[in-house]
Scaffold this motif. Structure first.
Motif, PDB file in Angstrom:
ATOM      1  N   UNK A  60      26.341 151.276  80.767  1.00 56.50           N
ATOM      2  CA  UNK A  60      25.497 150.782  79.606  1.00 56.50           C
ATOM      3  C   UNK A  60      25.584 149.704  78.630  1.00 56.50           C
ATOM      4  N   UNK A  61      26.021 148.591  79.760  1.00 54.61           N
ATOM      5  CA  UNK A  61      26.706 147.826  79.170  1.00 54.61           C
ATOM      6  C   UNK A  61      25.936 146.439  79.477  1.00 54.61           C
ATOM      7  N   UNK A  62      24.882 146.655  80.452  1.00 55.80           N
ATOM      8  CA  UNK A  62      23.887 144.963  80.669  1.00 55.80           C
ATOM      9  C   UNK A  62      23.345 144.814  79.564  1.00 55.80           C
ATOM     10  N   UNK A  97      18.134 138.999  83.096  1.00 58.79           N
ATOM     11  CA  UNK A  97      18.527 140.016  82.566  1.00 58.79           C
ATOM     12  C   UNK A  97      19.205 140.047  81.027  1.00 58.79           C
ATOM     13  N   UNK A  98      20.358 138.895  81.015  1.00 60.39           N
ATOM     14  CA  UNK A  98      21.156 139.010  78.911  1.00 60.39           C
ATOM     15  C   UNK A  98      19.158 138.790  77.823  1.00 60.39           C
ATOM     16  N   UNK A  99      19.156 140.006  77.680  1.00 64.55           N
ATOM     17  CA  UNK A  99      18.101 139.969  76.595  1.00 64.55           C
ATOM     18  C   UNK A  99      18.008 138.743  75.904  1.00 64.55           C
ATOM     19  N   UNK A 100      19.123 139.048  74.821  1.00 66.09           N
ATOM     20  CA  UNK A 100      19.266 137.250  73.542  1.00 66.09           C
ATOM     21  C   UNK A 100      20.136 136.341  73.961  1.00 66.09           C
ATOM     22  N   UNK A 101      20.255 135.269  74.960  1.00 64.77           N
ATOM     23  CA  UNK A 101      21.041 134.430  75.625  1.00 64.77           C
ATOM     24  C   UNK A 101      21.173 133.155  74.344  1.00 64.77           C
ATOM     25  N   UNK A 102      22.215 133.633  74.498  1.00 63.98           N
ATOM     26  CA  UNK A 102      23.079 132.910  72.788  1.00 63.98           C
ATOM     27  C   UNK A 102      23.788 130.633  74.139  1.00 63.98           C
ATOM     28  N   UNK A 103      24.114 130.243  72.767  1.00 66.15           N
ATOM     29  CA  UNK A 103      24.376 129.205  74.040  1.00 66.15           C
ATOM     30  C   UNK A 103      25.508 129.073  74.688  1.00 66.15           C
ATOM     31  N   UNK A 105      28.311 136.978  80.584  1.00 66.65           N
ATOM     32  CA  UNK A 105      28.411 135.769  80.386  1.00 66.65           C
ATOM     33  C   UNK A 105      29.513 135.503  81.840  1.00 66.65           C
ATOM     34  N   UNK A 106      30.844 136.008  81.316  1.00 64.96           N
ATOM     35  CA  UNK A 106      32.035 136.202  82.373  1.00 64.96           C
ATOM     36  C   UNK A 106      31.413 136.717  83.773  1.00 64.96           C
ATOM     37  N   UNK A 107      30.273 137.577  84.067  1.00 66.62           N
ATOM     38  CA  UNK A 107      30.178 137.792  84.843  1.00 66.62           C
ATOM     39  C   UNK A 107      29.099 136.817  85.872  1.00 66.62           C
ATOM     40  N   UNK A 108      28.495 136.150  85.629  1.00 71.58           N
ATOM     41  CA  UNK A 108      27.734 135.049  86.009  1.00 71.58           C
ATOM     42  C   UNK A 108      28.456 133.887  86.220  1.00 71.58           C
ATOM     43  N   UNK A 109      30.081 134.159  85.797  1.00 67.64           N
ATOM     44  CA  UNK A 109      30.456 133.070  86.034  1.00 67.64           C
ATOM     45  C   UNK A 109      31.004 133.403  87.423  1.00 67.64           C
ATOM     46  N   UNK A 110      31.085 134.250  86.895  1.00 66.19           N
ATOM     47  CA  UNK A 110      32.241 134.616  88.346  1.00 66.19           C
ATOM     48  C   UNK A 110      31.439 135.183  89.807  1.00 66.19           C
ATOM     49  N   UNK A 111      30.435 135.110  89.430  1.00 67.50           N
ATOM     50  CA  UNK A 111      29.490 134.736  90.735  1.00 67.50           C
ATOM     51  C   UNK A 111      29.237 133.497  90.854  1.00 67.50           C
ATOM     52  N   UNK A 112      28.949 132.835  90.238  1.00 65.66           N
ATOM     53  CA  UNK A 112      29.082 131.509  90.334  1.00 65.66           C
ATOM     54  C   UNK A 112      30.047 130.867  90.718  1.00 65.66           C
ATOM     55  N   UNK A 113      30.811 130.847  90.570  1.00 66.08           N
ATOM     56  CA  UNK A 113      32.517 130.573  91.332  1.00 66.08           C
ATOM     57  C   UNK A 113      32.992 130.975  93.071  1.00 66.08           C
ATOM     58  N   UNK A 114      31.968 132.065  92.816  1.00 64.98           N
ATOM     59  CA  UNK A 114      31.975 132.959  94.717  1.00 64.98           C
ATOM     60  C   UNK A 114      30.934 132.288  95.210  1.00 64.98           C
ATOM     61  N   UNK A 115      30.034 131.389  94.694  1.00 60.87           N
ATOM     62  CA  UNK A 115      29.070 130.830  95.191  1.00 60.87           C
ATOM     63  C   UNK A 115      28.322 131.341  95.673  1.00 60.87           C
TER      64      UNK A 115
END
Length: 688
Positions: free
Chosen positions: A150-152, A180-186, A159-169
């Motif tokens: 329940x940590x979605x 899926x992030x409900x309240x996106x911060x800067x 944010x760490x997950x999307x950075x990791x996905x990006x680095x993996x291409x």
């Protein structure tokens, strides 16, 4: 495995602090001692509940035992939450061992036990696993497990997950996480902008940037850096000028962008505007910019200004400056930089060490280069390659071969393609034909290195210099790749050495077809015609140069005197002391004629009288630099000259006699190699 039942009768013989001290202070613990401490922990809940003792034990136990035994231990620890124990073990391993793979192994063992990490462990895993090839699998596993827990909606974790996905291409997965992030911060928006930018989606990145209600300095910097990487400096500058919260990162990004595009004037304008806010990165960027444009003297001047503003140089600064000193042949400055590195205890890593080795070799200081190499705490193949190339360039072919044999005896370092370029070049410069042919034939079968075009060029040069022109022609016919300018250029030098004007003309014309903008090819063809007194063809060749806009590169020689670089062109009268220098040169020539010197005018390819030809060779740039060096330095001090072209036969012969006349060592680095003149001889043995 010791169980709770089997040790229930035991009581803690020591206090928790005593056990903790023993775990932390002992460099190694025997299996017996591990079992004793383990028994104490199993037997007494008070010890297990100590907030530092159990973590310390797990941190020492896991690296000393197989993962299977560690898993068994954690599974049977009485009264403890396996998830908490495993999570702590992963975190402590990450802090004690920065190797991402060891952390990943623990995480996989944890998954096999069916234990889910906590949030802090997830965050740590994402940070560590961004640097390993298996990162995508880890990202997917972390993503799935975080959904189960329940940590979605956890912004930091996602944010760490999307950075990791990006680095993996995997940009698509990164976009799905971001959506899926409900309240996106800067921070989340900045990470997404960086991900889009890295994958070339600059317009999408710009759209997200413009939609952000508030922007941090990182937001502006991401867009500026993105446009700079795409060489769209106009868009980068537009964002830069709009940025209300410019920090030094913004300025550095713009300065770096201008430097990489060769727009040094605009880079310097921003650099000067930044004033005292400049940091070491700013200075390093400008110094590197000047180096890439081959403005080595300006790069050194920048460093002096950096010192005056009390900005501490970094290892990057020092490596850049050593590169400048190497190109300029500025040995005294290079020595000063070496002393600075030692005195300020800068880290001598392989990059800085390699720059130091290269500088000493390119300044002709062979023994000092070898001392620097032997004194390095760690050495990789790049360092060994620099030594082989440096020895070969200075005419020490046998020593280069000996260094190669040292590499052969090593297990962790293997020769690569660059190693063999240096080795074959060393054989060529020293006339080691047999050795060169042997190593070339062994490259693929014995060392697993496939010969490439540059290796064939070395072999053409090796065989051609030695006069084996028939072997050269056979090699050209049988080589598996089509000859390029490197190979044809090697053959051309061989033809020049052996005065084969007919083949030289054909090869030069072939080179002109391959690279019509290389002025050296036109000059060489013109010289071939001139040597045969074909003056009409000489004029035709020069007319072709004019029509094509190709210019002859003028001969230029430089010398370092009193920490200043002095440059001279042919017949140069721009130096403040030129009258004194020329008068000194006239006196030198008179003394040389007493020793039997007669000007060699073969290198003068103009239809003029012999007397004019002798006057022309007298004022070649390397002779001016040598004369100025003798005038301006102490007796017995070596003279070091760097020339941008090959030294001519007349200057080579004159330098040998000048070295004998003044009892000096004269070191000339030309475009191809070093010439160490001493007592009337040259280290190349007239083989260049």
């Amino acid at each position: 495995m010791i169980t709770n039942a089997s040790v229930g009768h035991l009581r803690p013989a020591v206090s928790p602090d005593h056990l903790l001290h023993r775990l932390r202070s002992s460099p190694s613990l025997s299996p017996k001692h591990f079992l004793q401490i383990q028994a104490q922990l199993f037997a007494n809940p008070t010890l297990r509940s100590h907030h530092r003792l159990l973590p310390a034990f797990l941190s020492r136990f896991a690296p000393s035992h197989a993962l299977s035994r560690t898993s068994l231990l954690l599974r049977h620890f009485p009264g403890c939450d396996p998830s908490s124990l495993w999570s702590h073990l992963v975190r402590s391993s990450a802090h004690s061992d920065p190797d991402a793979r060891s952390v990943l192994l623990l995480y996989r063992a944890m998954a096999r036990e069916g234990v889910l990490p906590d949030r802090a462990t997830f965050v740590l895993l994402l940070r560590f696993c961004a640097a390993i090839p298996e990162a995508f699998d880890v990202a997917r596993a972390v993503h799935c497990q975080s959904l189960i827990l329940g940590l979605a909606s956890d912004r930091i974790l996602m944010t760490g997950l999307l950075i990791l996905y990006s680095k993996c291409g995997c940009l698509r997965s990164a976009e799905q996480v971001f959506a899926g992030i409900p309240e996106r911060d800067v921070i989340a928006c900045n990470a997404m902008i960086a991900a889009l930018s890295c994958h070339g989606r600059v317009e999408d990145a710009r759209r997200l940037f413009e939609q952000m209600p508030t922007r941090s300095s990182a937001s502006w910097n991401s867009m500026i850096t993105c446009y700079c990487k795409l060489n769209d400096l106009d868009s980068a500058r537009e964002i830069f000028d709009r940025n209300p919260i410019k920090d030094v990162v913004s300025w550095n990004a713009m300065i770096d962008g201008y430097c990489k595009m060769g727009q040094l004037a605009r880079a310097r304008e921003l650099f000067d505007r930044l004033g005292l806010a400049k940091n070491s990165v700013t200075w390093n960027t400008m110094i590197s910019g000047y180096l890439h444009r081959r403005e080595f003297g300006t790069a050194v001047s920048m460093f002096r200004s950096m010192q005056m503003e009390n900005v501490r140089p970094t290892e990057v600064t020092m490596a850049s400056l050593l590169s400048a000193c190497a190109h300029l042949g500025a040995l005294n400055m290079g020595r000063w930089i070496h002393a600075y590195i030692r005195n300020h205890q800068l880290k001598m890593d392989v990059v800085l060490g390699n720059a130091l080795i290269d500088m000493y070799f390119k300044c002709g200081s062979v023994e000092t280069a070898l001392e620097a190499f032997r004194g390095m705490p760690t050495r990789n193949i790049f360092c060994w390659n620099s030594v082989i190339a440096g020895l070969g360039m200075n005419g020490y072919g046998d020593r280069a071969v000996a260094v190669f044999h040292e590499i052969e005896k090593m297990e962790r370092i293997k020769p690569d393609g660059v190693t063999f370029v240096g080795l074959l070049s060393a054989c060529s410069h020293s006339g080691l034909v047999t050795q060169g042919k042997k190593y070339f034939s062994q490259m693929l079968d014995l060392y697993g290195v496939e010969p490439k075009i540059e290796h064939y060029g070395c072999m053409v040069d090796l065989l051609g210099r030695a006069g084996f022109l028939e072997e050269v022609l056979h090699l050209l016919e049988t080589m598996p790749v089509r000859p390029n300018a490197i190979v044809w250029g090697s053959l051309l030098r061989a033809c020049h050495i052996h005065k084969d004007s007919e083949v030289s003309e054909k090869v030069t014309q072939r080179l002109m077809e391959l690279d019509p903008n290389d002025g050296a090819n036109y000059v060489f063809l013109s010289n071939i015609y001139a040597s045969s007194n074909r003056w009409d063809d000489v004029e035709r060749c020069r007319s072709m140069m004019l029509r094509s806009g190709v210019r002859k590169v003028p001969g230029c020689s430089s010398i370092e005197v009193n920490n200043m670089i002095h440059e001279f062109l042919v017949g140069d009268e721009s130096h403040p002391q030129y009258e004194e220098i020329y008068a000194f040169m006239v006196g030198i020539e008179k003394e040389l004629r007493k020793l039997g010197y007669r000007p060699s005018t073969d290198c003068v390819h103009h239809d003029i009288e012999d007397e004019e030809k002798e006057s022309a060779v007298m004022y070649h740039s390397e002779k001016i630099a040598i004369a100025f060096g003798i005038m301006s330095t102490r007796e017995k001090e070596p003279i070091r000259v760097v020339k941008n072209l090959r030294i001519c036969s007349d200057c080579h012969g004159a330098a040998k006699l000048i070295a004998k006349l003044f009892d000096r060592v004269i070191i000339v680095r030309d475009r191809n190699r070093f010439h160490h003149f001493k007592n009337g001889t040259c280290s190349c043995n007239d083989y260049w």
